[in-house]
Design a protein around this motif. Sequence first.
Motif, short mmCIF file in Angstrom:
data_model
loop_
_atom_site.label_atom_id
_atom_site.label_comp_id
_atom_site.label_asym_id
_atom_site.label_seq_id
_atom_site.Cartn_x
_atom_site.Cartn_y
_atom_site.Cartn_z
N MET A 1 0.84 -1.17 0.00
CA MET A 1 0.00 0.00 0.00
C MET A 1 0.89 1.23 0.00
SD MET A 1 -2.77 1.37 2.79
CE MET A 1 -3.86 0.01 2.54
N TYR A 2 0.49 2.20 -0.79
CA TYR A 2 1.16 3.49 -0.78
C TYR A 2 0.12 4.58 -0.69
CZ TYR A 2 -0.15 4.00 -5.69
OH TYR A 2 -0.86 4.10 -6.86
N ASP A 3 0.57 5.75 -0.35
CA ASP A 3 -0.27 6.94 -0.19
C ASP A 3 -0.21 7.71 -1.50
OD1 ASP A 3 -1.14 9.55 0.39
OD2 ASP A 3 -0.04 9.66 2.28
N ILE A 4 -1.35 7.91 -2.18
CA ILE A 4 -1.34 8.60 -3.47
C ILE A 4 -0.89 10.06 -3.35
CG2 ILE A 4 -3.13 7.09 -4.41
CD1 ILE A 4 -5.02 9.61 -4.32
N THR A 5 -0.85 10.57 -2.12
CA THR A 5 -0.41 11.96 -1.91
C THR A 5 1.08 12.03 -1.56
OG1 THR A 5 -0.92 12.09 0.46
CG2 THR A 5 -2.73 12.56 -1.08
N SER A 6 1.78 10.90 -1.64
CA SER A 6 3.19 10.86 -1.24
C SER A 6 4.02 10.05 -2.24
CB SER A 6 3.32 10.24 0.16
OG SER A 6 4.67 9.98 0.46
N GLN A 7 4.80 10.73 -3.03
CA GLN A 7 5.69 10.06 -3.97
C GLN A 7 6.68 9.16 -3.22
OE1 GLN A 7 5.66 10.11 -7.48
NE2 GLN A 7 7.15 8.48 -7.21
N THR A 8 7.11 9.60 -2.05
CA THR A 8 8.06 8.82 -1.25
C THR A 8 7.48 7.46 -0.89
OG1 THR A 8 9.03 10.83 -0.37
CG2 THR A 8 9.46 8.81 0.85
N SER A 9 6.21 7.42 -0.51
CA SER A 9 5.62 6.13 -0.15
C SER A 9 5.56 5.22 -1.37
CB SER A 9 4.24 6.29 0.49
OG SER A 9 3.27 6.67 -0.46
N PHE A 10 5.26 5.76 -2.53
CA PHE A 10 5.26 4.97 -3.76
C PHE A 10 6.67 4.45 -4.06
CE2 PHE A 10 5.67 4.44 -8.34
CZ PHE A 10 4.63 3.56 -8.60
N TRP A 16 9.39 -2.47 0.41
CA TRP A 16 8.38 -3.10 1.26
C TRP A 16 8.04 -4.50 0.75
CZ3 TRP A 16 5.03 1.88 1.20
CH2 TRP A 16 5.57 2.82 2.10
N LYS A 17 7.92 -4.64 -0.55
CA LYS A 17 7.62 -5.95 -1.12
C LYS A 17 8.76 -6.93 -0.80
CE LYS A 17 6.94 -8.45 -5.40
NZ LYS A 17 7.20 -8.44 -6.83
N GLN A 18 9.98 -6.49 -1.01
CA GLN A 18 11.13 -7.35 -0.74
C GLN A 18 11.21 -7.72 0.75
OE1 GLN A 18 12.93 -8.83 -3.07
NE2 GLN A 18 13.90 -9.97 -1.42
N ASP A 28 6.50 -19.36 -3.34
CA ASP A 28 6.57 -18.91 -4.74
C ASP A 28 6.21 -17.43 -4.80
OD1 ASP A 28 6.60 -18.62 -7.47
OD2 ASP A 28 4.99 -20.04 -7.86
N PRO A 29 7.14 -16.54 -4.47
CA PRO A 29 6.82 -15.11 -4.41
C PRO A 29 6.33 -14.52 -5.73
CG PRO A 29 9.17 -15.47 -4.04
CD PRO A 29 8.52 -16.80 -4.12
N HIS A 30 6.71 -15.13 -6.86
CA HIS A 30 6.27 -14.59 -8.15
C HIS A 30 4.79 -14.84 -8.40
CE1 HIS A 30 10.27 -13.38 -9.26
NE2 HIS A 30 10.72 -14.59 -8.96
N ASN A 31 4.23 -15.83 -7.73
CA ASN A 31 2.81 -16.15 -7.88
C ASN A 31 2.01 -15.89 -6.61
OD1 ASN A 31 2.80 -17.02 -10.64
ND2 ASN A 31 3.99 -18.77 -9.94
N PHE A 32 2.62 -15.21 -5.65
CA PHE A 32 1.93 -14.87 -4.41
C PHE A 32 0.85 -13.83 -4.74
CE2 PHE A 32 1.30 -12.79 -0.33
CZ PHE A 32 1.26 -13.89 0.52
N PRO A 33 -0.34 -13.93 -4.14
CA PRO A 33 -1.42 -13.01 -4.50
C PRO A 33 -1.27 -11.61 -3.88
CG PRO A 33 -2.17 -14.53 -2.83
CD PRO A 33 -0.78 -14.98 -3.22
N PHE A 34 -0.21 -10.93 -4.26
CA PHE A 34 -0.02 -9.56 -3.81
C PHE A 34 -1.07 -8.65 -4.43
CE2 PHE A 34 4.49 -10.92 -3.35
CZ PHE A 34 4.72 -10.49 -2.05
#
Length: 93
Positions: A1-10, A16-18, A28-34
Motif C-alpha cells: 500500500m502506498y499513499d497517493i499523496t506521497s511520492q516517497t511512499s510509492f 516493502w515488497k522485498q 513462490d513469491p512470483h505467484n503470491f497473491p499480492f
Amino acid sequence: MYDITSQTSFDNLNRWKQGFIENAGPSDPHNFPFVCLGNKLDQESQRQVPAAKGQAWAKENNMMFFETSAIEGVSVQEAFLEMAKAALKREKD
C-alpha cells in the motif's frame, strides 16, 4: 500500500515488497497473491502519484491494483475480496 499523496511512499514499494518476501518467506513469491493499493483517494486534490503509475507498477509486479479510501471505504472491500479469491484459487491449484 502506498499513499497517493506521497511520492516517497510509492518509491518505497519495492523495498516493502522485498521485506515481506524476506520475512514471510512465501514458497513462490512470483505467484503470491499480492495486491497493490493506492490509498487516500479521498485526498485527490493532493495527489502526487498518478493512477497510471500505480497500475504500471502493479502490472510489472504481477499484482492486482486498486485505489482506495480507507476513510470513505472506497474499494476497500472489493480489494480484500479479490485478494481472498486469488489466495483461495492459488491454494486450490
